[in-house]
Design a protein around this motif. Structure first.
Motif, PDB file in Angstrom:
ATOM      1  N   ASP A   1       0.817  -1.211   0.000  1.00  0.00           N
ATOM      2  CA  ASP A   1       0.000   0.000   0.000  1.00  0.00           C
ATOM      3  C   ASP A   1       0.856   1.269   0.000  1.00  0.00           C
ATOM      4  O   ASP A   1       0.436   2.306  -0.511  1.00  0.00           O
ATOM      5  CB  ASP A   1      -0.914   0.021   1.235  1.00  0.00           C
ATOM      6  N   GLU A   2       2.060   1.169   0.550  1.00  0.00           N
ATOM      7  CA  GLU A   2       2.891   2.360   0.737  1.00  0.00           C
ATOM      8  C   GLU A   2       4.047   2.468  -0.249  1.00  0.00           C
ATOM      9  O   GLU A   2       4.531   3.560  -0.532  1.00  0.00           O
ATOM     10  CB  GLU A   2       3.444   2.362   2.168  1.00  0.00           C
ATOM     11  N   PHE A   3       4.473   1.307  -0.788  1.00  0.00           N
ATOM     12  CA  PHE A   3       5.654   1.291  -1.642  1.00  0.00           C
ATOM     13  C   PHE A   3       5.348   0.615  -2.969  1.00  0.00           C
ATOM     14  O   PHE A   3       4.452  -0.211  -3.067  1.00  0.00           O
ATOM     15  CB  PHE A   3       6.813   0.570  -0.936  1.00  0.00           C
ATOM     16  N   ALA A   4       6.122   0.970  -3.983  1.00  0.00           N
ATOM     17  CA  ALA A   4       5.861   0.434  -5.322  1.00  0.00           C
ATOM     18  C   ALA A   4       7.150   0.030  -6.008  1.00  0.00           C
ATOM     19  O   ALA A   4       8.193   0.689  -5.853  1.00  0.00           O
ATOM     20  CB  ALA A   4       5.126   1.470  -6.165  1.00  0.00           C
ATOM     21  N   LEU A   5       7.082  -1.053  -6.766  1.00  0.00           N
ATOM     22  CA  LEU A   5       8.200  -1.501  -7.579  1.00  0.00           C
ATOM     23  C   LEU A   5       8.325  -0.589  -8.783  1.00  0.00           C
ATOM     24  O   LEU A   5       7.367  -0.362  -9.509  1.00  0.00           O
ATOM     25  CB  LEU A   5       7.953  -2.946  -8.035  1.00  0.00           C
ATOM     26  N   GLY A   6       9.519  -0.054  -8.965  1.00  0.00           N
ATOM     27  CA  GLY A   6       9.782   0.755 -10.146  1.00  0.00           C
ATOM     28  C   GLY A   6      10.335  -0.131 -11.244  1.00  0.00           C
ATOM     29  O   GLY A   6       9.812  -1.211 -11.507  1.00  0.00           O
ATOM     30  N   GLU A   7      11.438   0.280 -11.832  1.00  0.00           N
ATOM     31  CA  GLU A   7      11.991  -0.501 -12.933  1.00  0.00           C
ATOM     32  C   GLU A   7      12.785  -1.708 -12.440  1.00  0.00           C
ATOM     33  O   GLU A   7      13.382  -1.686 -11.371  1.00  0.00           O
ATOM     34  CB  GLU A   7      12.889   0.393 -13.794  1.00  0.00           C
ATOM     35  N   ASN A   8      12.739  -2.776 -13.226  1.00  0.00           N
ATOM     36  CA  ASN A   8      13.631  -3.911 -13.014  1.00  0.00           C
ATOM     37  C   ASN A   8      14.919  -3.626 -13.774  1.00  0.00           C
ATOM     38  O   ASN A   8      14.885  -3.130 -14.898  1.00  0.00           O
ATOM     39  CB  ASN A   8      12.997  -5.211 -13.528  1.00  0.00           C
ATOM     40  N   ILE A   9      16.032  -3.933 -13.146  1.00  0.00           N
ATOM     41  CA  ILE A   9      17.330  -3.609 -13.729  1.00  0.00           C
ATOM     42  C   ILE A   9      18.086  -4.906 -13.982  1.00  0.00           C
ATOM     43  O   ILE A   9      18.515  -5.586 -13.046  1.00  0.00           O
ATOM     44  CB  ILE A   9      18.136  -2.701 -12.780  1.00  0.00           C
ATOM     45  N   SER A  10      18.221  -5.262 -15.236  1.00  0.00           N
ATOM     46  CA  SER A  10      18.920  -6.491 -15.589  1.00  0.00           C
ATOM     47  C   SER A  10      20.414  -6.213 -15.655  1.00  0.00           C
ATOM     48  O   SER A  10      20.882  -5.425 -16.475  1.00  0.00           O
ATOM     49  CB  SER A  10      18.426  -7.025 -16.939  1.00  0.00           C
ATOM     50  N   THR A  11      21.158  -6.858 -14.762  1.00  0.00           N
ATOM     51  CA  THR A  11      22.604  -6.650 -14.704  1.00  0.00           C
ATOM     52  C   THR A  11      23.374  -7.912 -15.074  1.00  0.00           C
ATOM     53  O   THR A  11      24.603  -7.925 -14.998  1.00  0.00           O
ATOM     54  CB  THR A  11      23.016  -6.214 -13.284  1.00  0.00           C
ATOM     55  N   GLY A  12      22.642  -8.963 -15.458  1.00  0.00           N
ATOM     56  CA  GLY A  12      23.307 -10.209 -15.831  1.00  0.00           C
ATOM     57  C   GLY A  12      23.921 -10.945 -14.659  1.00  0.00           C
ATOM     58  O   GLY A  12      24.792 -11.800 -14.846  1.00  0.00           O
ATOM     59  N   GLU A  13      23.475 -10.631 -13.455  1.00  0.00           N
ATOM     60  CA  GLU A  13      24.056 -11.239 -12.255  1.00  0.00           C
ATOM     61  C   GLU A  13      23.622 -12.692 -12.079  1.00  0.00           C
ATOM     62  O   GLU A  13      22.492 -13.062 -12.381  1.00  0.00           O
ATOM     63  CB  GLU A  13      23.642 -10.457 -11.005  1.00  0.00           C
ATOM     64  N   GLN A  14      24.535 -13.480 -11.555  1.00  0.00           N
ATOM     65  CA  GLN A  14      24.240 -14.855 -11.157  1.00  0.00           C
ATOM     66  C   GLN A  14      24.859 -15.100  -9.789  1.00  0.00           C
ATOM     67  O   GLN A  14      25.973 -14.665  -9.515  1.00  0.00           O
ATOM     68  CB  GLN A  14      24.804 -15.847 -12.175  1.00  0.00           C
ATOM     69  N   TYR A  15      24.120 -15.808  -8.943  1.00  0.00           N
ATOM     70  CA  TYR A  15      24.621 -16.135  -7.621  1.00  0.00           C
ATOM     71  C   TYR A  15      25.408 -17.442  -7.657  1.00  0.00           C
ATOM     72  O   TYR A  15      25.089 -18.355  -8.426  1.00  0.00           O
ATOM     73  CB  TYR A  15      23.477 -16.320  -6.631  1.00  0.00           C
ATOM     74  N   GLY A  16      26.406 -17.521  -6.785  1.00  0.00           N
ATOM     75  CA  GLY A  16      27.161 -18.756  -6.622  1.00  0.00           C
ATOM     76  C   GLY A  16      27.544 -18.947  -5.175  1.00  0.00           C
ATOM     77  O   GLY A  16      27.588 -17.985  -4.391  1.00  0.00           O
ATOM     78  N   PHE A  17      27.824 -20.172  -4.779  1.00  0.00           N
ATOM     79  CA  PHE A  17      28.380 -20.472  -3.465  1.00  0.00           C
ATOM     80  C   PHE A  17      29.899 -20.440  -3.603  1.00  0.00           C
ATOM     81  O   PHE A  17      30.437 -20.820  -4.649  1.00  0.00           O
ATOM     82  CB  PHE A  17      27.917 -21.845  -2.974  1.00  0.00           C
ATOM     83  N   SER A  18      30.591 -20.010  -2.573  1.00  0.00           N
ATOM     84  CA  SER A  18      32.045 -19.910  -2.682  1.00  0.00           C
ATOM     85  C   SER A  18      32.745 -20.803  -1.668  1.00  0.00           C
ATOM     86  O   SER A  18      32.216 -21.075  -0.585  1.00  0.00           O
ATOM     87  CB  SER A  18      32.511 -18.462  -2.506  1.00  0.00           C
TER      88      SER A  18
END
Length: 275
Positions: free
Chosen positions: A217-234
């Motif tokens: 109700d109070e906050f809104a999603l603006g643009e999605n930003i595609s950065t090509g990120e991928q998560y990994g375990f280290s």
């Protein structure tokens, strides 16, 4: 990262808890030989697979009813089960994941913290195969009228991000000087309390946060930003046996449908590319 229906701790508490170990249920308690798990995989503590993380970062890891749970936790539980050990989680400052300090000092076997694989981090640690494709998102107060970074700049509004994350780096690369917060919860609290007007943060965090009607109700999603990120375990550089075990668990989970089930449980509907 770069970091939701779980109990929330403040950033100060998270830092103070850096030496506390949390047991994670769902794994066998039997161990291999001294300092080894099944298959001769080295571990820093007999019978345990010790995971460094940074709390809270839902839906990847956070506390719920006194246990640390989440998508990352569930995936590493699969690794621990295969190695016939029990996962233990050590809450540590996020900056240590860039340097591999807790891995090199022998306090942890691996790090699982919704962490983006980057060339800079590869200099200090070895990464598993990517296990999650991530995008950043702009979240703003509705009253700010901000729906994009261009809006933010034009209106002279304040931007926030989590310190030492790719979200912060992206904002700086676009000419912003974001207010830095220590954890994802601190970022969102800064938005809620008016310290900033908008934040850049990982989309899964926003997705979970907006499930709460009061937030929506109070906050809104603006643009999605595609950065090509991928998560990994280290893991510590050169720890190929553990790296192989992690990669096998991820591969098997994707092949037998376990990955999809965990994704839907902790994050939400699968993206079309993964369904």
């Amino acid at each position: 990262m770069t970091r939701t229906a779980h109990r929330i701790r403040t950033s100060a508490t998270a830092t103070a808890a850096a030496a506390v170990l949390f047991a994670v249920a769902g794994c066998s308690s039997s161990g291999g030989g001294s300092g080894e798990a099944a298959g001769g995989v080295p571990v820093v503590k007999k019978g345990k697979l010790t995971t460094c993380t940074h709390l809270p970062y839902p839906p990847f890891q956070s506390e719920q009813n006194g246990k640390v749970v989440g998508f990352d936790v569930s995936l590493i539980d699969l690794v621990a089960k295969n190695l016939k050990v029990e996962q233990k989680i050590l809450d540590t400052p996020f900056e240590n994941f860039k340097t591999g300090a807790f891995l090199n000092s022998g306090q942890c076997d691996l790090a699982a913290a919704g962490m983006t694989i980057t060339d800079e981090r590869k200099k200090n640690v070895d990464f598993s195969m990517p296990y999650f494709d991530a995008t950043q998102a702009l979240l703003a107060t509705k009253k700010s009228g901000v729906t994009s970074l261009a809006d933010l700049k034009a209106k002279g509004k304040k931007l926030g991000a989590q310190a030492e994350t790719t979200g912060e780096s992206y904002a700086k690369g676009k000419g912003f000087n974001p207010v830095a917060f220590e954890s994802s919860d601190a970022v969102l609290n800064g938005l809620r309390t008016g310290q900033v007007d908008a934040v850049i943060i990982d989309y899964p965090v926003v997705q979970g946060w907006l499930k709460n009607k009061a937030n929506a109700d109070e906050f809104a999603l603006g643009e999605n930003i595609s950065t090509g990120e991928q998560y990994g375990f280290s893991v510590k550089k050169g720890n190929t046996k553990l790296l192989d075990a992690i990669n096998k668990a991820i591969t098997d989970a994707k092949a037998d449908g376990t990955y999809n089930k965990l994704y839907e449980e902790w994050i939400g509907p699968l993206p079309k590319a993964q369904s």
